[in-house]
Scaffold this motif. Structure first.
Motif, PDB file in Angstrom:
ATOM      1  N   ALA A 122       0.501  -1.362   0.227  1.00  0.00           N
ATOM      2  CA  ALA A 122       0.168  -0.255  -0.246  1.00  0.00           C
ATOM      3  C   ALA A 122       1.026   1.079  -0.046  1.00  0.00           C
ATOM      4  O   ALA A 122       0.268   2.337  -0.135  1.00  0.00           O
ATOM      5  N   SER A 123       1.944   1.299   0.480  1.00  0.00           N
ATOM      6  CA  SER A 123       2.961   2.158   0.557  1.00  0.00           C
ATOM      7  C   SER A 123       4.061   3.246  -0.801  1.00  0.00           C
ATOM      8  O   SER A 123       4.341   3.525  -1.091  1.00  0.00           O
ATOM      9  N   GLY A 124       4.029   1.759  -1.232  1.00  0.00           N
ATOM     10  CA  GLY A 124       4.344   1.642  -2.853  1.00  0.00           C
ATOM     11  C   GLY A 124       6.031   1.234  -2.731  1.00  0.00           C
ATOM     12  O   GLY A 124       6.695   1.081  -3.360  1.00  0.00           O
ATOM     13  N   SER A 125       5.850   1.191  -1.567  1.00  0.00           N
ATOM     14  CA  SER A 125       8.084   0.123  -0.828  1.00  0.00           C
ATOM     15  C   SER A 125       7.969  -0.784  -1.461  1.00  0.00           C
ATOM     16  O   SER A 125       9.192  -0.823  -2.503  1.00  0.00           O
ATOM     17  N   ALA A 126       7.667  -1.656  -2.178  1.00  0.00           N
ATOM     18  CA  ALA A 126       7.752  -3.077  -2.819  1.00  0.00           C
ATOM     19  C   ALA A 126       7.307  -2.632  -3.975  1.00  0.00           C
ATOM     20  O   ALA A 126       8.617  -3.015  -4.471  1.00  0.00           O
ATOM     21  N   TYR A 173      12.978 -11.597   1.803  1.00  0.00           N
ATOM     22  CA  TYR A 173      13.733 -12.222   2.602  1.00  0.00           C
ATOM     23  C   TYR A 173      13.363 -11.581   3.454  1.00  0.00           C
ATOM     24  O   TYR A 173      13.661 -11.479   4.474  1.00  0.00           O
ATOM     25  N   GLY A 174      12.890  -9.513   3.509  1.00  0.00           N
ATOM     26  CA  GLY A 174      12.590  -9.318   3.994  1.00  0.00           C
ATOM     27  C   GLY A 174      11.478  -9.018   4.745  1.00  0.00           C
ATOM     28  O   GLY A 174      10.866  -8.410   5.363  1.00  0.00           O
ATOM     29  N   GLY A 175      10.485 -10.717   4.492  1.00  0.00           N
ATOM     30  CA  GLY A 175       9.626 -10.583   5.268  1.00  0.00           C
ATOM     31  C   GLY A 175       8.199  -9.990   4.280  1.00  0.00           C
ATOM     32  O   GLY A 175       6.782 -10.227   4.660  1.00  0.00           O
ATOM     33  N   VAL A 176       8.045 -10.092   3.087  1.00  0.00           N
ATOM     34  CA  VAL A 176       6.685  -9.908   2.205  1.00  0.00           C
ATOM     35  C   VAL A 176       6.380 -10.967   1.803  1.00  0.00           C
ATOM     36  O   VAL A 176       7.532 -11.511   0.895  1.00  0.00           O
ATOM     37  N   SER A 177       5.335 -11.376   1.328  1.00  0.00           N
ATOM     38  CA  SER A 177       4.192 -11.979   1.032  1.00  0.00           C
ATOM     39  C   SER A 177       4.624 -12.499   0.015  1.00  0.00           C
ATOM     40  O   SER A 177       4.831 -11.591  -0.810  1.00  0.00           O
ATOM     41  N   LEU A 178       4.580 -13.840  -0.942  1.00  0.00           N
ATOM     42  CA  LEU A 178       5.323 -14.000  -2.435  1.00  0.00           C
ATOM     43  C   LEU A 178       4.278 -13.577  -2.934  1.00  0.00           C
ATOM     44  O   LEU A 178       4.723 -13.075  -3.992  1.00  0.00           O
ATOM     45  N   PHE A 179       2.924 -13.718  -2.785  1.00  0.00           N
ATOM     46  CA  PHE A 179       1.949 -13.139  -3.649  1.00  0.00           C
ATOM     47  C   PHE A 179       1.964 -11.745  -3.841  1.00  0.00           C
ATOM     48  O   PHE A 179       2.290 -11.087  -5.400  1.00  0.00           O
ATOM     49  N   VAL A 180       2.224 -11.191  -2.862  1.00  0.00           N
ATOM     50  CA  VAL A 180       2.119  -9.750  -2.593  1.00  0.00           C
ATOM     51  C   VAL A 180       3.998  -9.378  -3.737  1.00  0.00           C
ATOM     52  O   VAL A 180       3.427  -8.604  -4.677  1.00  0.00           O
ATOM     53  N   VAL A 181       4.487 -10.321  -3.374  1.00  0.00           N
ATOM     54  CA  VAL A 181       6.234  -9.844  -4.553  1.00  0.00           C
ATOM     55  C   VAL A 181       5.768  -9.973  -6.393  1.00  0.00           C
ATOM     56  O   VAL A 181       5.696  -9.612  -6.934  1.00  0.00           O
ATOM     57  N   ALA A 182       4.990 -10.497  -6.469  1.00  0.00           N
ATOM     58  CA  ALA A 182       4.424 -11.476  -7.777  1.00  0.00           C
ATOM     59  C   ALA A 182       3.162 -10.660  -7.985  1.00  0.00           C
ATOM     60  O   ALA A 182       3.766  -9.507  -9.803  1.00  0.00           O
ATOM     61  N   PHE A 183       2.618  -9.670  -7.888  1.00  0.00           N
ATOM     62  CA  PHE A 183       1.909  -8.350  -8.044  1.00  0.00           C
ATOM     63  C   PHE A 183       2.813  -7.187  -8.048  1.00  0.00           C
ATOM     64  O   PHE A 183       2.392  -6.629  -9.754  1.00  0.00           O
ATOM     65  N   ALA A 184       3.742  -6.980  -7.532  1.00  0.00           N
ATOM     66  CA  ALA A 184       4.298  -6.248  -7.581  1.00  0.00           C
ATOM     67  C   ALA A 184       5.377  -5.895  -8.793  1.00  0.00           C
ATOM     68  O   ALA A 184       6.017  -4.890  -9.260  1.00  0.00           O
ATOM     69  N   VAL A 185       6.116  -6.911  -9.053  1.00  0.00           N
ATOM     70  CA  VAL A 185       7.292  -7.192  -9.942  1.00  0.00           C
ATOM     71  C   VAL A 185       6.919  -7.596 -11.145  1.00  0.00           C
ATOM     72  O   VAL A 185       7.179  -6.880 -11.932  1.00  0.00           O
ATOM     73  N   TRP A 186       5.377  -7.916 -11.197  1.00  0.00           N
ATOM     74  CA  TRP A 186       5.037  -8.574 -12.689  1.00  0.00           C
ATOM     75  C   TRP A 186       4.537  -7.281 -13.530  1.00  0.00           C
ATOM     76  O   TRP A 186       5.638  -7.560 -14.516  1.00  0.00           O
ATOM     77  N   PRO A 187       4.531  -6.441 -13.476  1.00  0.00           N
ATOM     78  CA  PRO A 187       4.236  -5.383 -14.245  1.00  0.00           C
ATOM     79  C   PRO A 187       5.795  -4.601 -14.241  1.00  0.00           C
ATOM     80  O   PRO A 187       6.287  -4.641 -16.116  1.00  0.00           O
ATOM     81  N   ILE A 188       6.637  -4.457 -13.510  1.00  0.00           N
ATOM     82  CA  ILE A 188       7.834  -4.036 -14.238  1.00  0.00           C
ATOM     83  C   ILE A 188       8.581  -4.995 -14.762  1.00  0.00           C
ATOM     84  O   ILE A 188       9.666  -4.579 -15.743  1.00  0.00           O
ATOM     85  N   ALA A 189       8.481  -6.655 -14.786  1.00  0.00           N
ATOM     86  CA  ALA A 189       9.386  -7.290 -14.663  1.00  0.00           C
ATOM     87  C   ALA A 189       8.878  -7.701 -16.692  1.00  0.00           C
ATOM     88  O   ALA A 189      10.116  -7.662 -17.919  1.00  0.00           O
ATOM     89  N   LEU A 239      14.180   5.294  -2.379  1.00  0.00           N
ATOM     90  CA  LEU A 239      14.340   3.936  -1.943  1.00  0.00           C
ATOM     91  C   LEU A 239      14.895   3.836  -1.387  1.00  0.00           C
ATOM     92  O   LEU A 239      14.675   2.223  -0.954  1.00  0.00           O
ATOM     93  N   ILE A 240      15.152   4.351  -0.481  1.00  0.00           N
ATOM     94  CA  ILE A 240      15.809   4.437   1.202  1.00  0.00           C
ATOM     95  C   ILE A 240      14.974   3.712   1.851  1.00  0.00           C
ATOM     96  O   ILE A 240      14.909   3.055   2.535  1.00  0.00           O
ATOM     97  N   ILE A 241      13.667   4.788   1.958  1.00  0.00           N
ATOM     98  CA  ILE A 241      12.742   4.426   2.587  1.00  0.00           C
ATOM     99  C   ILE A 241      12.079   3.671   2.629  1.00  0.00           C
ATOM    100  O   ILE A 241      11.690   2.579   3.106  1.00  0.00           O
ATOM    101  N   ALA A 242      12.366   2.882   0.406  1.00  0.00           N
ATOM    102  CA  ALA A 242      11.833   1.826   0.534  1.00  0.00           C
ATOM    103  C   ALA A 242      11.826   0.553   1.676  1.00  0.00           C
ATOM    104  O   ALA A 242      11.644  -0.619   1.952  1.00  0.00           O
ATOM    105  N   ALA A 243      13.244   0.765   1.884  1.00  0.00           N
ATOM    106  CA  ALA A 243      14.060  -0.311   1.992  1.00  0.00           C
ATOM    107  C   ALA A 243      14.886  -0.620   3.459  1.00  0.00           C
ATOM    108  O   ALA A 243      14.489  -1.516   4.281  1.00  0.00           O
ATOM    109  N   ALA A 244      14.299   0.680   4.502  1.00  0.00           N
ATOM    110  CA  ALA A 244      14.637   1.146   5.513  1.00  0.00           C
ATOM    111  C   ALA A 244      13.979  -0.512   6.495  1.00  0.00           C
ATOM    112  O   ALA A 244      14.371  -1.353   7.146  1.00  0.00           O
ATOM    113  N   PRO A 245      12.468  -0.696   6.167  1.00  0.00           N
ATOM    114  CA  PRO A 245      11.344  -1.821   6.503  1.00  0.00           C
ATOM    115  C   PRO A 245      12.764  -2.960   6.686  1.00  0.00           C
ATOM    116  O   PRO A 245      12.212  -4.065   7.720  1.00  0.00           O
TER     117      PRO A 245
END
Length: 459
Positions: free
Chosen positions: A79-83, A112-128, A228-234
């Motif tokens: 939701a924050s756009g960090s992913a 590795y930072g704790g984000v759900s693999l489903f969230v990762v798939a949705f976030a990465v797909w359009p960029i990939a 990017l720094i703010i997104a990576a910090a958590p």
């Protein structure tokens, strides 16, 4: 022999019907009770309430905080756009010439930072998708590339990962998320290296061209995205706090009260790993909200509610598989299967542990579900076998975790089906490469892990 056939039939029906889309919440108790009826004609209601529900409830009691906090953290990252910022930063940083590696690493950093693999798939797909088109790489390789980064080494091998697959063995073996760190890093590097080499080879073999010019990626607004720094910090904080709580803060606490009956008559060794992940995800989520308050404040309650709801289906599905396994384990015929599995590795319990866990993960289509069934039925046996053979609990932990990450990614796996749906591809088009990077290569890495662990012990 007929009892064994009943168990095999029940597992086969579970695989087939789950693949057809039937709910595990309905399938698992129904098939468990049918297995009791077909094999022994035992007490059906007692098998449901006293075995199935006891095991299901026990799993939820033990692991619900991890599922809940992981889902909420992932939803806040989304939701924050960090992913999206993390994925975009890594992918754009490495550029089209390293498009495959960029997608792998962007998925790996987030999981590795704790984000759900489903969230990762949705976030990465359009960029990939955009990057693969720019680099003239085949679209059919995108699911395997995401799977390598999200479903493999960060889920099972790397020490400290907050993935549930790395947490489930802790109470059985009295270990922490950082069990056998050296072996974990070697195993993870092997999965990453071999998987990357395979995908680059396949890209050359398939030739240039995206392969679907009508496909368009979603465009996203970047005006309110964090840096990017703010997104990576958590994500960095999750790992740092996990380390701190595991090795410094919790060991320094006075936890003698845990021996009292109201606290389960346990000790900190059985709880330290779970407590560390709970504390790390909780504090990191608070920091994430604080860093992105402007973006999250307006819809924070809806985001938290959505994250909490996202945790329910995964934990109840996994817990119901544990209940199914408990009922199957209560059947007299299961003793024959257990005896075979225990002796399958000869004098090396690591081989037996890997075979049993892998088979159950494959049968259930779930890494966490298969692992839970294996450990709930045979965990104590494997710990005793390991102690008798001079094998450390840390090595047992790492072998168990890595063993779940191979056969679990068979075609009926829910994450595989979801990933293909997101990418708009079929099993026929893309599963061959998913199988190589998420099934075959992890099994090779598992064999290497067992070999090194047998020769050198845990490190």
């Amino acid at each position: 022999m007929s009892g064994i056939l009943v168990i095999i039939a029940a597992l086969g029906a579970l695989i087939y019907l789950a693949y057809r889309g039937l709910s595990l919440l309905l399938l698992t108790p129904a098939l468990a009770i049918l297995a009791v009826l077909a094999s022994e004609g035992g007490p059906l209601l007692a098998s449901y309430t006293q075995i199935f529900m006891e095991a299901t409830g026990g799993f939820i009691i033990q692991y619900f905080p991890l599922f809940l906090l992981g889902a909420v953290f992932g939803k806040l990252m989304e939701a924050s756009g960090s992913a999206r910022v993390l994925a975009d930063g890594i992918i754009r940083g490495l550029g089209p010439a390293r498009a495959i590696l960029a997608v792998i690493l962007s998925c790996a950093v987030m999981t590795y930072g704790g984000v759900s693999l489903f969230v990762v798939a949705f976030a990465v797909w359009p960029i990939a998708s955009a990057l693969f088109r720019e680099a003239e790489l085949p679209k059919v390789l995108i699911p395997a590339t995401i799977a390598l980064g999200a479903f493999t080494f960060t889920m099972t091998a790397l020490p400290g990962t907050p993935a549930i697959q790395n947490a489930i063995p802790m109470p059985y073996f009295g270990t922490t998320p950082f069990a056998a760190p050296g072996l974990g890093v070697i195993t993870g590097a092997l999965m990453l290296g071999l998987g990357w080499v395979w995908l680059e080879y396949r890209a050359r073999a398939l030739g240039p061209g995206y392969g679907d010019e009508d496909d368009t990626s979603e465009t996203r607004d970047t005006d309110s995205a964090p840096s990017l720094i703010i997104a990576a910090a958590p994500l960095v904080l999750v790992l740092a706090l996990n380390l701190a709580f595991t090795f410094v803060l919790i060991p320094s606490m006075d936890t003698s009260y845990l021996a009292q009956p109201e606290f389960g008559q346990t000790d900190i060794g059985a709880l330290r790993g779970v407590w560390s992940i709970i504390a790390a995800l909780t504090l990191s989520s608070l920091v994430l909200v604080g860093l992105n308050w402007t973006c999250l404040a307006k819809g924070l309650s809806q985001t938290l509610d959505a994250g909490a709801k996202d945790s329910l289906k995964p934990i109840f599905n996994t817990a119901s598989l544990v209940g199914f396994g408990a009922v199957i384990a209560s059947l007299s015929a299961f003793a024959l299967i257990r005896d075979w599995v225990v002796t399958a590795g000869g004098d090396n319990p690591l081989i037996s542990l890997a075979i049993g866990t892998s088979l159950l993960a494959g049968m259930t289509g779930s890494a966490s579900g298969g692992m839970s069934i294996a450990l709930s039925t045979l965990g104590e046996t494997y710990l005793e076998m390991g102690q008798a053979a001079g094998i450390s609990p840390e090595l047992l932990h790492r072998v168990t975790a890595v063993a779940t990450g191979g056969l679990d990614a068979l075609p009926h796996n829910g994450a595989v089906i979801t990933l293909l749906t997101i990418c708009g591809l079929t099993h026929k088009q893309a599963y061959k490469d998913i199988a190589m990077v998420a099934v075959i290569i992890p099994l090779v890495a598992l064999a290497v892990l067992i070999t090194l662990g047998t020769m050198l012990g845990s490190f």
